[in-house]
Scaffold this active site. Structure first.
Site, PDB file in Angstrom:
ATOM      1  N   ARG A 126     -25.780  38.102   5.267  1.00  0.00           N
ATOM      2  CA  ARG A 126     -26.042  38.428   6.663  1.00  0.00           C
ATOM      3  C   ARG A 126     -24.777  38.870   7.405  1.00  0.00           C
ATOM      4  O   ARG A 126     -24.840  39.292   8.560  1.00  0.00           O
ATOM      5  CB  ARG A 126     -26.639  37.218   7.382  1.00  0.00           C
ATOM      6  CG  ARG A 126     -27.907  36.714   6.752  1.00  0.00           C
ATOM      7  CD  ARG A 126     -28.424  35.531   7.510  1.00  0.00           C
ATOM      8  NE  ARG A 126     -28.876  35.904   8.829  1.00  0.00           N
ATOM      9  CZ  ARG A 126     -30.100  36.305   9.118  1.00  0.00           C
ATOM     10  NH1 ARG A 126     -31.001  36.391   8.181  1.00  0.00           N
ATOM     11  NH2 ARG A 126     -30.438  36.632  10.339  1.00  0.00           N
ATOM     12  N   GLU A 174     -24.554  53.775   0.082  1.00  0.00           N
ATOM     13  CA  GLU A 174     -24.398  52.429   0.614  1.00  0.00           C
ATOM     14  C   GLU A 174     -23.489  51.560  -0.256  1.00  0.00           C
ATOM     15  O   GLU A 174     -22.681  50.790   0.257  1.00  0.00           O
ATOM     16  CB  GLU A 174     -25.809  51.832   0.682  1.00  0.00           C
ATOM     17  CG  GLU A 174     -25.924  50.434   1.112  1.00  0.00           C
ATOM     18  CD  GLU A 174     -27.388  49.981   1.174  1.00  0.00           C
ATOM     19  OE1 GLU A 174     -28.255  50.599   0.520  1.00  0.00           O
ATOM     20  OE2 GLU A 174     -27.653  48.995   1.862  1.00  0.00           O
ATOM     21  N   LYS A 219     -27.455  42.432   5.524  1.00  0.00           N
ATOM     22  CA  LYS A 219     -28.898  42.447   5.341  1.00  0.00           C
ATOM     23  C   LYS A 219     -29.513  41.851   6.598  1.00  0.00           C
ATOM     24  O   LYS A 219     -28.881  41.044   7.269  1.00  0.00           O
ATOM     25  CB  LYS A 219     -29.254  41.580   4.133  1.00  0.00           C
ATOM     26  CG  LYS A 219     -30.560  41.999   3.483  1.00  0.00           C
ATOM     27  CD  LYS A 219     -30.724  41.322   2.158  1.00  0.00           C
ATOM     28  CE  LYS A 219     -31.959  41.817   1.454  1.00  0.00           C
ATOM     29  NZ  LYS A 219     -31.828  43.153   0.909  1.00  0.00           N
TER      30      LYS A 219
HETATM   31  C1  F6R Z   1     -30.710  49.567   2.404  1.00  0.00           C
HETATM   32  C2  F6R Z   1     -31.356  48.525   3.175  1.00  0.00           C
HETATM   33  C3  F6R Z   1     -31.603  48.773   4.619  1.00  0.00           C
HETATM   34  C4  F6R Z   1     -32.891  48.063   5.049  1.00  0.00           C
HETATM   35  C5  F6R Z   1     -33.073  48.176   6.571  1.00  0.00           C
HETATM   36  C6  F6R Z   1     -34.383  47.551   7.026  1.00  0.00           C
HETATM   37  O1  F6R Z   1     -30.557  49.186   1.075  1.00  0.00           O
HETATM   38  O2  F6R Z   1     -31.646  47.482   2.669  1.00  0.00           O
HETATM   39  O3  F6R Z   1     -31.654  50.129   4.911  1.00  0.00           O
HETATM   40  O4  F6R Z   1     -33.959  48.639   4.387  1.00  0.00           O
HETATM   41  O5  F6R Z   1     -32.012  47.540   7.223  1.00  0.00           O
HETATM   42  O6  F6R Z   1     -34.475  46.225   6.623  1.00  0.00           O
HETATM   43  P1  F6R Z   1     -35.855  45.464   6.609  1.00  0.00           P
HETATM   44  O7  F6R Z   1     -36.697  46.043   5.549  1.00  0.00           O
HETATM   45  O8  F6R Z   1     -35.503  44.039   6.375  1.00  0.00           O
HETATM   46  O9  F6R Z   1     -36.468  45.683   7.970  1.00  0.00           O
END
Ligand code: F6R
Length: 602
Positions: A28, A482, A597
């Protein structure tokens, strides 16, 4: 987007519990980390850098207390530094606070406190909280009153936990940022996410916005925003602690890539019936077929949304995919009976939640396609369809994206207006049934690693695809940039000649996804010839039907399958390419720079 942890009742293992929770929450944010333990006074240690920097300092420090909080930071206000690391304290060091979110009126509060003589020691918005609490304590408030009083002055989004010297209690509150309690027999926890305490308990209480919690050695209490005690539901989560470890893999990302066959089996289990040829999604029993669907999502999940719109068009339902952060500002009209679907693996992405709330406030029915049971999206939407992919810790989404593509298929078949044509559905179900095995075949193939060796050092990397492969081209490029930090772009294959072709040289490999041998494949072959003519090395991701081998320098094979499942397989090849390139470059694969994340700020 910042992780917070707290525990009481762990005795001499308090420090170890906080550090192990933070290591699980590091996805996070990893700019700095810190912990605070309450005893008669407070012990606070914090350090810029990843968690191991804090661990080194902790190893040389004596800390005592069995009431503790911790934080791992993703910077919003103020650069990564020791001084901006949490926990933040008041001037006398009697109050320590950790915060995830953004306090929008912090400048106003800070100005007020500074006028009263308070000297701030950080650039953060969060530091106002301990000073506000200290002011109340000086005026004679109890620690609980001081916490409530401080929180009542905040505007914005926050999950906050605080400890006060001499009080054996953690005070916590949630407003638009995730916070969950863990309940064991004789110890209690709080965290931004369940895996942080999964080692100790699977019994959880998801706090609602506006709720306060207190954790003491002798028990825990949740209060509503007016201060009245509530009786919250204690849920038991299905995830296990083993699932949140690396299981011998070098990186969570590689582990999660390899978990895809299992994740997909779990996603499909009990939902497709080969014998009757039907799709059943129990969670969606009370969902009627809408007149239109709008998807809101970010990043990788947005790519799943693009894929989803094409499937809905195939079954005759108008659909659009919106970047969640753009949804409210572009004012899309909401015709009657529109279903708004938030695709979000974490269920906590602020932009997606905000778009869903916008749609809900305008009367739309909402659905969350998410991996996290009890997440904000799951609880706030009218319906939730769970991916069942298991916890995903690596910042780069992998198994959840594959599961989203499968989940979208389930949703679309559930929404298909006039019942699914039997033959068509049977062939889709066969494709879905075979998918875990086909993914395993791709995982067993080492060609991606060999190709990375050949393409190492290239100037930029392009990804092209058409139709259902276009979102995969975008996703291939996103994953690549990324975690490798190399320049990568994804394009609709047909768009190349409208501009991007100018970038193509002998030093810009092009990954082209082409399956089947229909008109679409033939057109993509044409695009491949265009880049080949400009000298670009071509890597074809293909099932071999389109005879692309003749024009491609390298081939990443995928098994022949249904047209809706081949994008999943092509994507797995591209995940492997991104992973191996990043590994070769020595990148921080699970924690790419500047990213986190679960992005809980807009
Ligand atoms: C890329 C990645 C991000 C997420 C985005 C949305 O690998 O993981 O682009 O897809 O931040 O996250 P969620 O799906 O948790 O809403």
């Amino acid at each position: 987007m910042c992780g917070i942890i707290g525990c009481v009742g762990r005795g001499e293992e308090t420090v170890e519990t906080l550090l192990s929770g933070l290591s699980t929450l590091e996805y996070r944010g990893y700019d700095s980390a810190g912990i605070a333990l309450a005893n008669g006074s407070l012990d606070v240690v914090k350090k810029q850098g990843e968690l191991d920097a804090l661990e080194q300092v902790v190893a040389t420090t004596t800390l005592s207390g069995s009431v503790g909080i911790g934080h791992t930071r993703w910077s919003t206000h103020g650069p990564p530094s020791d001084r901006n690391a949490h926990p933040h304290t008041d001037t006398e060091g009697n109050v320590a606070v950790v915060h995830n979110g953004i306090i929008e009126n912090y400048q106003e509060l800070r100005d007020e406190l500074e006028r009263e003589g308070v000297v701030f020691t950080s650039d953060t918005d969060s530091e106002v909280v301990p000073h506000l609490m200290a002011r109340s304590l000086h005026e004679g408030a109890s620690p609980r009153e001081a916490f409530r009083d401080a929180i009542s002055q905040l505007e914005g989004s926050y999950a906050i936990a605080a400890v006060v010297a001499g009080a054996d209690t953690i005070f916590a509150v949630r407003q638009d940022s995730p916070l969950v309690l863990g309940i064991d027999d004789d110890a209690y926890y709080l965290a931004s996410d369940v895996p942080a305490f999964l080692e100790y308990t699977r019994d959880v209480v998801y706090l609602e916005d506006g709720q306060f919690a207190e954790l003491r050695a002798d028990g825990w209490t949740v209060f509503d925003h007016e201060g009245d005690e509530t009786t919250p539901t204690v849920d038991t989560v299905e995830w296990s602690a083993e699932q949140t470890g690396k299981s011998g893999y070098d990186h969570f990302m590689l582990k999660e890539i390899n978990e895809q066959p299992t994740a997909l089996r779990q996603c499909l289990s009990g939902r497709v019936d080969e014998v009757s040829g039907g799709v059943t999604v129990d969670e969606l029993d009370d969902l009627d077929t809408p007149s239109a669907v709008q998807f809101v999502a970010c990043g990788t999940s947005y790519h799943a949304a693009l894929y989803a719109t094409t499937l809905l068009h195939e079954v005759g339902i108008p659909a659009n995919a919106y970047l969640a952060s753009e949804y409210a500002t572009t004012h899309p009209p909401l015709p009657n009976d529109t279903l708004v679907v938030g695709i979000t693996q974490s269920g906590e992405t602020a932009d997606t939640l905000s778009a869903l709330r916008n749609a809900e406030s305008r009367g739309a029915e909402t659905l969350a396609l998410t991996n996290v049971v009890g997440s904000s999206a799951a609880r706030e939407c009218d319906h939730a369809l769970y991916l069942r992919a298991g916890p995903e810790i690596g910042v780069a989404a992998t198994k959840t994206f594959s599961s989203q593509l499968v989940g979208v298929n389930l949703l679309v078949e559930r929404l298909r207006p006039s019942g699914s044509p039997t033959g068509e559905l049977r062939s889709l179900i066969a494709g879905l049934r075979d998918l875990p095995g086909h993914v395993q075949q791709v995982l067993d193939d080492s060609t991606a690693l060999e190709i990375v060796d050949e393409l190492f050092g290239a100037e930029a990397f392009f990804f092209i695809g058409r139709g259902l492969h276009y979102p995969v081209a975008l996703e291939g490029a996103l994953k690549f940039k990324e975690i490798t930090y190399e320049h990568a772009e994804g394009f609709a294959a047909g768009e190349l000649k409208h501009g991007p072709l100018a970038l193509v040289t002998e030093n810009t490999p092009v990954f082209a996804i082409v399956t089947g041998d229909d008109e679409e494949a033939r057109k993509t072959l044409g695009n491949i010839k265009e880049v080949e003519a400009r000298g670009a090395p071509v890597v074809a991701v293909t099932d071999g039907k389109a005879e692309v081998e003749r024009y491609a320098d390298y081939v990443l094979e995928i098994p022949e399958t249904h047209e809706r499942t081949s994008p999943v397989l092509a994507n797995v090849q591209l995940q492997l390419v991104a992973y191996h390139m990043a590994a070769r470059l020595g990148r921080s694969i699970d924690k790419p720079r500047n990213l986190a994340k679960s992005v809980t700020v807009e």
